[in-house]
Design an enzyme around this catalytic site. Structure first.
Site, PDB file in Angstrom:
ATOM      1  N   ARG A  61       0.853  -1.192   0.000  1.00  0.00           N
ATOM      2  CA  ARG A  61       0.000   0.000   0.000  1.00  0.00           C
ATOM      3  C   ARG A  61       0.891   1.245   0.000  1.00  0.00           C
ATOM      4  O   ARG A  61       1.199   1.801   1.058  1.00  0.00           O
ATOM      5  CB  ARG A  61      -0.922  -0.007   1.222  1.00  0.00           C
ATOM      6  CG  ARG A  61      -1.901  -1.177   1.243  1.00  0.00           C
ATOM      7  CD  ARG A  61      -2.702  -1.175   2.525  1.00  0.00           C
ATOM      8  NE  ARG A  61      -3.662  -2.281   2.564  1.00  0.00           N
ATOM      9  CZ  ARG A  61      -4.441  -2.541   3.611  1.00  0.00           C
ATOM     10  NH1 ARG A  61      -4.363  -1.781   4.702  1.00  0.00           N
ATOM     11  NH2 ARG A  61      -5.285  -3.555   3.575  1.00  0.00           N
TER      12      ARG A  61
ATOM     13  N   ASP B 153       2.242   5.007  -0.221  1.00  0.00           N
ATOM     14  CA  ASP B 153       1.679   6.254   0.298  1.00  0.00           C
ATOM     15  C   ASP B 153       1.481   7.282  -0.812  1.00  0.00           C
ATOM     16  O   ASP B 153       1.936   7.110  -1.944  1.00  0.00           O
ATOM     17  CB  ASP B 153       2.616   6.840   1.353  1.00  0.00           C
ATOM     18  CG  ASP B 153       2.619   6.053   2.651  1.00  0.00           C
ATOM     19  OD1 ASP B 153       1.631   5.344   2.922  1.00  0.00           O
ATOM     20  OD2 ASP B 153       3.610   6.152   3.396  1.00  0.00           O
TER      21      ASP B 153
ATOM     22  N   TYR C  33      12.455  -1.923  -3.013  1.00  0.00           N
ATOM     23  CA  TYR C  33      12.209  -0.495  -3.212  1.00  0.00           C
ATOM     24  C   TYR C  33      13.467   0.188  -3.735  1.00  0.00           C
ATOM     25  O   TYR C  33      14.601  -0.202  -3.399  1.00  0.00           O
ATOM     26  CB  TYR C  33      11.797   0.176  -1.897  1.00  0.00           C
ATOM     27  CG  TYR C  33      10.363  -0.066  -1.506  1.00  0.00           C
ATOM     28  CD1 TYR C  33       9.350   0.784  -1.937  1.00  0.00           C
ATOM     29  CD2 TYR C  33      10.017  -1.152  -0.707  1.00  0.00           C
ATOM     30  CE1 TYR C  33       8.027   0.560  -1.576  1.00  0.00           C
ATOM     31  CE2 TYR C  33       8.701  -1.376  -0.347  1.00  0.00           C
ATOM     32  CZ  TYR C  33       7.707  -0.514  -0.785  1.00  0.00           C
ATOM     33  OH  TYR C  33       6.404  -0.745  -0.428  1.00  0.00           O
TER      34      TYR C  33
ATOM     35  N   ARG D 150      11.742   5.602   3.785  1.00  0.00           N
ATOM     36  CA  ARG D 150      11.963   7.054   3.779  1.00  0.00           C
ATOM     37  C   ARG D 150      12.708   7.512   5.033  1.00  0.00           C
ATOM     38  O   ARG D 150      13.497   8.459   4.973  1.00  0.00           O
ATOM     39  CB  ARG D 150      10.630   7.769   3.644  1.00  0.00           C
ATOM     40  CG  ARG D 150       9.988   7.613   2.262  1.00  0.00           C
ATOM     41  CD  ARG D 150       8.555   8.088   2.230  1.00  0.00           C
ATOM     42  NE  ARG D 150       8.436   9.462   2.696  1.00  0.00           N
ATOM     43  CZ  ARG D 150       7.290  10.011   3.096  1.00  0.00           C
ATOM     44  NH1 ARG D 150       6.173   9.294   3.099  1.00  0.00           N
ATOM     45  NH2 ARG D 150       7.266  11.265   3.498  1.00  0.00           N
TER      46      ARG D 150
END
Length: 259
Positions: free
Chosen positions: A53, A55, A114, A205
């Site tokens: 999911r 952001d 990622y 992040r």
């Protein structure tokens, strides 16, 4: 009802994230709306499930979702039809494939990958605006690699997760952090590749924002280890913006898209 897996690419800038929301645009809603034009099951309000999911503002080059359809589509024709109905949204179905009924895009996944793009140059970004985080001064990639080495392995990542993270445990195994450095016009791009079975909310992040402080010389590499050991969100460096982040791969015991 036959189950299909979809490999999906999207630009996250116009969306409030992957997950459907009542009053804001989402990638999930865009894909479901396209499916509703093609399939009776989705016209009746069916839903899709995704591997991650993402952001608001986060992109994907290889998100994976699955859908149960009323019609047994030819996979190539399904992808082509979805791409037609997704226009003009910046979302594309790269591939579709028939899967066993027990395949689940989220729960069958054994790895997620990622990429975070960080650019260092004085001139403002033009072509990559909204697609990479920009800082003004070059970073020390070797120092960032030294700091990142403290995070690889199984740890309590409380320091590096959002205060609203809903995961049952902060303990995760980070299998890899690789930092590549490439030249761009009048600057450098640092590409952070992170690989794990699963990630906490804002974990990538938070890690990249902390490593940027190391690269800028504001933190020593060993301070990353201290921050990790603190198990305290206040010990984390700044959380970097979402627009440099890409979900770039999902691994399964058997690749559903393999020929």
């Amino acid at each position: 009802m036959p189950r299909f897996a979809l490999k999906i690419e999207y630009d996250g800038r116009p969306f409030a994230g992957w997950q459907a929301q009542a009053d804001q645009p989402s990638v999930q809603t865009a894909v479901e709306a396209a499916l509703a034009r093609l399939d009776a099951g989705f016209a009746a309000g069916a839903r899709i499930a995704a591997a991650g999911r993402t952001d608001a503002g986060v992109h994907a080059t290889a998100q994976v979702a699955h859908a149960d359809l009323a019609r047994d589509w030819d996979p190539f024709r399904l992808a082509e039809a979805l791409n037609f109905h997704l226009k003009p949204a910046p979302v594309a179905v790269l591939a579709a494939t028939r899967t066993p009924d027990d395949f689940h895009a989220r729960f069958s996944a054994v790895e997620r990958r990622y990429l975070f793009r960080l650019q260092a140059r004085r001139a403002p970004a033009t072509h990559d605006r909204g697609l990479a985080w920009q800082v003004l001064n070059p970073l020390d990639a070797d120092a960032m690699r030294q700091g990142a080495a403290h995070l690889v392995g199984r740890h309590d990542f409380t320091t590096f997760r959002s205060s609203i993270c809903q995961a049952a445990s902060p303990v995760k195994t980070l299998d890899e952090i690789r930092i590549d450095e490439v030249e761009i016009p009048h600057g450098r791009e640092y590409r952070f590749h992170l690989r794990a079975r699963s990630f906490l909310h804002n974990q990538v992040r938070s890690i990249v924002g902390t490593l940027e402080r190391v690269g800028a010389g504001s933190w020593s590499p060993d301070r990353v280890a201290d921050a990790l050991a603190a198990r305290d969100r206040a010990a984390c460096g700044p959380v970097c913006p979402p627009h440099g982040l890409y979900l770039c791969g999902v691994g399964y015991p058997k690749d559903p898209f393999a020929a």
